[in-house]
Design a protein around this motif. Structure first.
Motif, PDB file in Angstrom:
ATOM      1  N   GLY A  35       0.821  -1.206   0.000  1.00 60.94           N
ATOM      2  CA  GLY A  35       0.000   0.000   0.000  1.00 60.94           C
ATOM      3  C   GLY A  35       0.850   1.249   0.000  1.00 60.94           C
ATOM      4  O   GLY A  35       1.906   1.298  -0.621  1.00 60.94           O
ATOM      5  N   SER A  36       0.380   2.278   0.716  1.00 55.07           N
ATOM      6  CA  SER A  36       1.067   3.572   0.711  1.00 55.07           C
ATOM      7  C   SER A  36       1.426   4.072   2.105  1.00 55.07           C
ATOM      8  O   SER A  36       1.829   5.222   2.271  1.00 55.07           O
ATOM      9  CB  SER A  36       0.188   4.618   0.011  1.00 55.07           C
ATOM     10  OG  SER A  36      -1.077   4.715   0.643  1.00 55.07           O
ATOM     11  N   LYS A  37       1.290   3.221   3.134  1.00 51.99           N
ATOM     12  CA  LYS A  37       1.573   3.687   4.497  1.00 51.99           C
ATOM     13  C   LYS A  37       3.058   3.967   4.730  1.00 51.99           C
ATOM     14  O   LYS A  37       3.405   4.715   5.650  1.00 51.99           O
ATOM     15  CB  LYS A  37       1.072   2.666   5.517  1.00 51.99           C
ATOM     16  CG  LYS A  37      -0.437   2.651   5.672  1.00 51.99           C
ATOM     17  CD  LYS A  37      -0.888   1.656   6.714  1.00 51.99           C
ATOM     18  CE  LYS A  37      -2.403   1.664   6.857  1.00 51.99           C
ATOM     19  NZ  LYS A  37      -2.883   0.614   7.790  1.00 51.99           N
ATOM     20  N   LEU A  38       3.927   3.391   3.916  1.00 54.80           N
ATOM     21  CA  LEU A  38       5.343   3.723   4.076  1.00 54.80           C
ATOM     22  C   LEU A  38       5.587   5.191   3.709  1.00 54.80           C
ATOM     23  O   LEU A  38       6.590   5.783   4.126  1.00 54.80           O
ATOM     24  CB  LEU A  38       6.213   2.802   3.235  1.00 54.80           C
ATOM     25  CG  LEU A  38       6.238   1.340   3.706  1.00 54.80           C
ATOM     26  CD1 LEU A  38       7.018   0.468   2.726  1.00 54.80           C
ATOM     27  CD2 LEU A  38       6.826   1.224   5.115  1.00 54.80           C
ATOM     28  N   TYR A  39       4.651   5.778   2.957  1.00 54.35           N
ATOM     29  CA  TYR A  39       4.680   7.223   2.716  1.00 54.35           C
ATOM     30  C   TYR A  39       3.869   7.964   3.773  1.00 54.35           C
ATOM     31  O   TYR A  39       4.375   8.885   4.422  1.00 54.35           O
ATOM     32  CB  TYR A  39       4.143   7.560   1.327  1.00 54.35           C
ATOM     33  CG  TYR A  39       3.895   9.037   1.136  1.00 54.35           C
ATOM     34  CD1 TYR A  39       4.964   9.929   1.026  1.00 54.35           C
ATOM     35  CD2 TYR A  39       2.598   9.551   1.092  1.00 54.35           C
ATOM     36  CE1 TYR A  39       4.744  11.299   0.872  1.00 54.35           C
ATOM     37  CE2 TYR A  39       2.371  10.909   0.934  1.00 54.35           C
ATOM     38  CZ  TYR A  39       3.445  11.774   0.833  1.00 54.35           C
ATOM     39  OH  TYR A  39       3.224  13.118   0.691  1.00 54.35           O
ATOM     40  N   THR A  40       2.615   7.574   3.975  1.00 54.65           N
ATOM     41  CA  THR A  40       1.745   8.341   4.873  1.00 54.65           C
ATOM     42  C   THR A  40       2.186   8.238   6.330  1.00 54.65           C
ATOM     43  O   THR A  40       2.034   9.190   7.095  1.00 54.65           O
ATOM     44  CB  THR A  40       0.281   7.877   4.745  1.00 54.65           C
ATOM     45  OG1 THR A  40       0.204   6.472   5.059  1.00 54.65           O
ATOM     46  CG2 THR A  40      -0.245   8.103   3.337  1.00 54.65           C
ATOM     47  N   HIS A  41       2.739   7.094   6.747  1.00 57.80           N
ATOM     48  CA  HIS A  41       3.185   6.919   8.128  1.00 57.80           C
ATOM     49  C   HIS A  41       4.643   7.314   8.333  1.00 57.80           C
ATOM     50  O   HIS A  41       5.005   7.820   9.396  1.00 57.80           O
ATOM     51  CB  HIS A  41       3.014   5.456   8.562  1.00 57.80           C
ATOM     52  CG  HIS A  41       1.618   5.073   8.923  1.00 57.80           C
ATOM     53  ND1 HIS A  41       0.520   5.515   8.230  1.00 57.80           N
ATOM     54  CD2 HIS A  41       1.145   4.283   9.921  1.00 57.80           C
ATOM     55  CE1 HIS A  41      -0.588   5.000   8.778  1.00 57.80           C
ATOM     56  NE2 HIS A  41      -0.232   4.263   9.803  1.00 57.80           N
ATOM     57  N   PHE A  42       5.482   7.049   7.333  1.00 55.16           N
ATOM     58  CA  PHE A  42       6.928   7.176   7.534  1.00 55.16           C
ATOM     59  C   PHE A  42       7.599   8.197   6.627  1.00 55.16           C
ATOM     60  O   PHE A  42       8.788   8.469   6.787  1.00 55.16           O
ATOM     61  CB  PHE A  42       7.598   5.810   7.326  1.00 55.16           C
ATOM     62  CG  PHE A  42       7.194   4.790   8.339  1.00 55.16           C
ATOM     63  CD1 PHE A  42       7.768   4.768   9.591  1.00 55.16           C
ATOM     64  CD2 PHE A  42       6.214   3.850   8.038  1.00 55.16           C
ATOM     65  CE1 PHE A  42       7.382   3.828  10.534  1.00 55.16           C
ATOM     66  CE2 PHE A  42       5.822   2.911   8.969  1.00 55.16           C
ATOM     67  CZ  PHE A  42       6.405   2.898  10.222  1.00 55.16           C
ATOM     68  N   GLY A  43       6.857   8.745   5.663  1.00 62.38           N
ATOM     69  CA  GLY A  43       7.412   9.788   4.824  1.00 62.38           C
ATOM     70  C   GLY A  43       8.380   9.320   3.762  1.00 62.38           C
ATOM     71  O   GLY A  43       9.100  10.132   3.171  1.00 62.38           O
ATOM     72  N   LEU A  44       8.407   8.013   3.482  1.00 68.90           N
ATOM     73  CA  LEU A  44       9.295   7.515   2.434  1.00 68.90           C
ATOM     74  C   LEU A  44       8.726   7.869   1.062  1.00 68.90           C
ATOM     75  O   LEU A  44       7.513   7.833   0.852  1.00 68.90           O
ATOM     76  CB  LEU A  44       9.473   6.000   2.557  1.00 68.90           C
ATOM     77  CG  LEU A  44      10.118   5.488   3.856  1.00 68.90           C
ATOM     78  CD1 LEU A  44      10.232   3.965   3.815  1.00 68.90           C
ATOM     79  CD2 LEU A  44      11.487   6.114   4.091  1.00 68.90           C
ATOM     80  N   ASP A  45       9.601   8.205   0.135  1.00 71.98           N
ATOM     81  CA  ASP A  45       9.192   8.559  -1.223  1.00 71.98           C
ATOM     82  C   ASP A  45       8.943   7.278  -2.008  1.00 71.98           C
ATOM     83  O   ASP A  45       9.879   6.548  -2.329  1.00 71.98           O
ATOM     84  CB  ASP A  45      10.291   9.402  -1.877  1.00 71.98           C
ATOM     85  CG  ASP A  45       9.878   9.947  -3.232  1.00 71.98           C
ATOM     86  OD1 ASP A  45       8.664   9.927  -3.526  1.00 71.98           O
ATOM     87  OD2 ASP A  45      10.762  10.377  -3.995  1.00 71.98           O
TER      88      ASP A  45
END
Length: 325
Positions: free
Chosen positions: A18-28
């Motif tokens: 999914g996209s939680k590595l962006y929404t939770h952790f700010g990874l691009d």
């Protein structure tokens, strides 16, 4: 050197990501289906790259491990022993099992895989598959053939902060809505038992490995024993989750400050919540969410300040500093 080695994670696209590595952790993220960030990895399927110190910047962890053995206590194995990753299960992962070292080396040419999970976050109602109800391989095989998955698989509810030990031979699956920090042996061998009939973008189902799963699964399933202990200090605590033949795993949990001695050869660390800083030998390093770093052999202690949680591990395959003295 007396400096931490900061690493850049390798992002892995997964059918269930999914996209939680962006929404939770700010990874691009390069896509909306990133399932794993291999935070500290020297595995050929995804090698983390050194960010700092400058003298090693751009070097892969695999190369660093082989070319600078003094950072790792001077006692290095053929391959870096551990792999840590953050997983975002936007959908259920496949039900799977991993082999032990003997089976893995014989059949796959690499070590087996024992792992453990720290639940960073879990949506309400989230569950994992953890073990099975078959008493024998024959019963297991019959239940698989009959599609009796609800009878075969054990579901366990999970919440933020839970910890699970998943030794080789354990049937398991991470359920949808869960983000975990996984510490594991440096192996990428997985045998799928069940994948919910999912298909990829081309309409193909992923391969299953029923015979291999039967070969390596524990019968009957037994939950492994875990003895979690806490060492409280004024500004935080060190939680010890597990020590086995492959690794030890801890959480450094601080609200203000925490000083930690480092008796083993080297440590792997990933910030899972919060922000702060780390002081080593008078020098201060900022710490941000999802930062991953190795504390090499010559660092004897660290002082941490801020409001943050860090999952830490060390390999149990080298002698400790105390034993070497």
């Amino acid at each position: 050197m007396m400096q931490p080695i900061f690493l850049k994670a390798v992002l892995q696209d997964k059918i269930w990501g999914g996209s939680k590595l962006y929404t939770h952790f700010g990874l691009d993220l390069p896509s909306q289906t990133i399932g794993e960030a291999w935070s500290i990895s020297a595995h050929p399927n995804g090698v983390s790259e050194v960010i700092s110190p400058a003298e090693f910047a751009g070097m892969g962890l695999d190369e660093l491990y082989q070319s600078q053995p003094e950072l790792f206590g001077g006692v290095t194995e053929e391959r870096f022993p551990l792999l840590t990753k953050i997983l975002d299960a936007n959908q259920n992962l496949s039900v799977q099992v991993h082999p032990d070292d003997k089976y893995g080396l014989e059949h796959e040419g690499e070590l087996g895989k024992t792992e453990c999970w720290y639940i960073i976050s879990a949506d309400p109602g989230s569950k994992i598959i953890y073990g099975h109800n078959a008493q024998t391989p024959e019963e297991f095989s019959a239940m698989v053939e009959e599609g009796r998955w609800d009878d075969l698989l054990r579901e366990v509810p999970v919440k933020d902060g839970d910890f699970f030990y998943v030794p080789h031979g354990t049937i398991h699956a991470i359920g949808a809505g869960i983000v975990i920090l996984e510490t594991q042996q440096n192996s990428d061998t997985t045998y799928r038992v069940y994948d919910y009939g999912r298909t990829d973008a081309q309409g193909n189902e992923r391969d299953l490995h029923i015979q291999q799963s039967l070969d390596v699964t524990q019968f009957p399933h037994q939950d492994p024993q875990v003895n979690i202990t806490e060492d409280d200090q004024d500004g935080g605590k060190v939680v010890h989750y597990l020590t086995n033949e492959y690794f030890s795993v801890y959480k450094w949990d601080l609200k203000k400050s925490l000083t930690v001695d480092l008796p083993k050869e080297y440590y792997l660390a990933t910030v899972i919540t919060g922000e702060g800083e780390m002081e080593i030998d008078g020098k201060v390093y900022p710490l941000h969410l999802a930062d991953s770093f190795i504390l090499p052999s010559d660092i004897q202690s660290v002082t941490l300040r801020g409001d943050l949680e860090i999952i830490v591990s060390n390999p149990e395959t080298v002698a400790s500093k105390k034993e070497l003295v």
